[in-house]
Write a protein that holds these residues in place. Structure first.
Motif, PDB file in Angstrom:
ATOM      1  N   GLU A 180       0.802  -1.228   0.000  1.00  0.00           N
ATOM      2  CA  GLU A 180       0.000   0.000   0.000  1.00  0.00           C
ATOM      3  C   GLU A 180       0.834   1.277   0.000  1.00  0.00           C
ATOM      4  O   GLU A 180       0.283   2.372  -0.100  1.00  0.00           O
ATOM      5  N   GLU A 181       2.143   1.151   0.130  1.00  0.00           N
ATOM      6  CA  GLU A 181       2.984   2.341   0.219  1.00  0.00           C
ATOM      7  C   GLU A 181       2.950   3.138  -1.084  1.00  0.00           C
ATOM      8  O   GLU A 181       3.004   2.577  -2.167  1.00  0.00           O
ATOM      9  N   LYS A 182       2.865   4.452  -0.941  1.00  0.00           N
ATOM     10  CA  LYS A 182       2.764   5.335  -2.105  1.00  0.00           C
ATOM     11  C   LYS A 182       4.124   5.666  -2.712  1.00  0.00           C
ATOM     12  O   LYS A 182       4.240   5.908  -3.905  1.00  0.00           O
ATOM     13  N   SER A 195       5.358   4.458   5.327  1.00  0.00           N
ATOM     14  CA  SER A 195       4.552   5.041   6.383  1.00  0.00           C
ATOM     15  C   SER A 195       5.063   4.582   7.756  1.00  0.00           C
ATOM     16  O   SER A 195       5.716   3.531   7.866  1.00  0.00           O
ATOM     17  N   PRO A 196       4.765   5.345   8.808  1.00  0.00           N
ATOM     18  CA  PRO A 196       5.217   4.948  10.157  1.00  0.00           C
ATOM     19  C   PRO A 196       4.745   3.555  10.559  1.00  0.00           C
ATOM     20  O   PRO A 196       5.504   2.796  11.158  1.00  0.00           O
ATOM     21  N   ILE A 211       7.945  -3.529   9.617  1.00  0.00           N
ATOM     22  CA  ILE A 211       9.161  -4.073   9.030  1.00  0.00           C
ATOM     23  C   ILE A 211      10.276  -4.158  10.068  1.00  0.00           C
ATOM     24  O   ILE A 211      11.013  -5.156  10.138  1.00  0.00           O
ATOM     25  N   HIS A 212      10.406  -3.125  10.888  1.00  0.00           N
ATOM     26  CA  HIS A 212      11.454  -3.131  11.919  1.00  0.00           C
ATOM     27  C   HIS A 212      11.241  -4.272  12.913  1.00  0.00           C
ATOM     28  O   HIS A 212      12.197  -4.950  13.305  1.00  0.00           O
ATOM     29  N   GLN A 213      10.006  -4.493  13.327  1.00  0.00           N
ATOM     30  CA  GLN A 213       9.716  -5.601  14.243  1.00  0.00           C
ATOM     31  C   GLN A 213      10.085  -6.936  13.612  1.00  0.00           C
ATOM     32  O   GLN A 213      10.667  -7.810  14.266  1.00  0.00           O
ATOM     33  N   ASP A 260      18.411  12.427   8.141  1.00  0.00           N
ATOM     34  CA  ASP A 260      17.238  12.951   7.454  1.00  0.00           C
ATOM     35  C   ASP A 260      15.990  12.873   8.325  1.00  0.00           C
ATOM     36  O   ASP A 260      15.131  13.761   8.283  1.00  0.00           O
ATOM     37  N   THR A 261      15.890  11.796   9.115  1.00  0.00           N
ATOM     38  CA  THR A 261      14.691  11.613   9.929  1.00  0.00           C
ATOM     39  C   THR A 261      14.705  12.468  11.189  1.00  0.00           C
ATOM     40  O   THR A 261      13.652  12.750  11.761  1.00  0.00           O
ATOM     41  N   THR A 262      15.892  12.866  11.639  1.00  0.00           N
ATOM     42  CA  THR A 262      15.971  13.679  12.864  1.00  0.00           C
ATOM     43  C   THR A 262      16.132  15.159  12.565  1.00  0.00           C
ATOM     44  O   THR A 262      16.064  15.984  13.480  1.00  0.00           O
ATOM     45  N   LYS A 263      16.359  15.490  11.314  1.00  0.00           N
ATOM     46  CA  LYS A 263      16.571  16.886  10.955  1.00  0.00           C
ATOM     47  C   LYS A 263      15.263  17.656  11.050  1.00  0.00           C
ATOM     48  O   LYS A 263      14.273  17.306  10.404  1.00  0.00           O
ATOM     49  N   ALA A 264      15.255  18.702  11.861  1.00  0.00           N
ATOM     50  CA  ALA A 264      14.051  19.509  12.033  1.00  0.00           C
ATOM     51  C   ALA A 264      13.935  20.496  10.885  1.00  0.00           C
ATOM     52  O   ALA A 264      14.938  21.008  10.392  1.00  0.00           O
TER      53      ALA A 264
END
Length: 245
Positions: free
Chosen positions: A127-129, A135-136, A142-144, A219-223
């Motif tokens: 379902e990912e676009k 998506s979170p 996937i991480h689990q 990239d994920t932590t950059k505000a």
């Protein structure tokens, strides 16, 4: 019966698979075992203990058994699949079938030499676009799954992932130091290319993959930069309230 779902989201619905497995005899995503056998033989020994994730009704387990791999545990979250496949291969000692969630593997640590998945993770992400950013909810899923896979691998064990996702997208998920594995990639297929990733437990990421992990974390932590409104921007704020639909 037409097995194509009305919506891709149904690929994540166990009821869809239960119903499909009641009548579908066999289906192999990404081609049959013979298509990538030459790659698998480089990393999987016949005496290895093997876990196959999301086995479905693929002929892969049976083909591997016929090729001399005798210790094969198969899991799927569809009880219909497990019941059907268990009966189909009841004549194969050493081949077992269990209903299980890939995020909660009920095996002790370091249980397997090889853990193999073919298109199982692809189905989870159907379902990912965008292939660049999942998506979170899917990222957590996937991480689990990958955490459990790493836990159940023996030191030196291999996680083999067969997928249509090229390295540009898939390695973003696999390149994490906490999984404690290296990544090697291969490809197969004529006309349409498929990919095989081999993650070896206990080996570190290559400098390239370590750099990829670092970049993704940055990239994920950059505000985002703070928005400083000027007087003219305040005066023209009405523009943002115009309904253009």
């Amino acid at each position: 019966m037409d097995y194509l779902p009305d919506d891709n989201s149904r690929y994540n619905d166990v009821d869809y698979w239960d119903e499909r497995y009641k009548t579908e005899q066999s289906f192999d995503w990404l081609g049959c075992f013979s298509k990538f056998k030459h790659l698998l033989e480089k990393h999987v020994k016949q005496e290895d203990s093997i876990l196959i994730l999301g086995c479905g009704n693929s002929s892969m387990s049976g083909d591997m058994y016929s090729a001399g791999y005798r210790s094969i545990t198969n899991i799927d979250y569809s009880s219909v699949c497990i019941s059907t496949m268990g009966a189909r291969y009841s004549h194969c000692p050493g081949m077992t079938w269990q209903q299980m969630d890939v995020r909660q593997l009920s095996f002790p640590e370091a249980s397997f030499d090889v853990i193999l998945e073919k298109a199982t993770l692809d189905a989870i992400m159907v379902e990912e676009k965008s292939p660049w950013e999942v998506s979170p909810d899917t990222a957590c899923f996937i991480h689990q799954a990958l955490t459990e896979i790493s836990r159940c691998l023996k030191p030196g064990g291999r996680f083999v992932s067969v997928t249509f996702a090229n390295p540009l997208f898939r390695k973003r998920l696999y390149a994490r130091t906490e999984y404690n594995w290296s990544i090697t990639e291969y490809s197969y297929g004529e006309g349409f290319e498929y990919f095989v990733y081999v993650m070896t437990k206990g080996e570190g990421l290559s400098p390239e993959d370590a750099a990829l992990e670092k970049k993704i974390l940055e990239d994920t932590t950059k505000a985002p930069p703070p928005m400083i409104a000027t007087q003219s921007e305040d005066e023209e704020d009405f523009l943002s309230n115009i309904d253009l639909t």
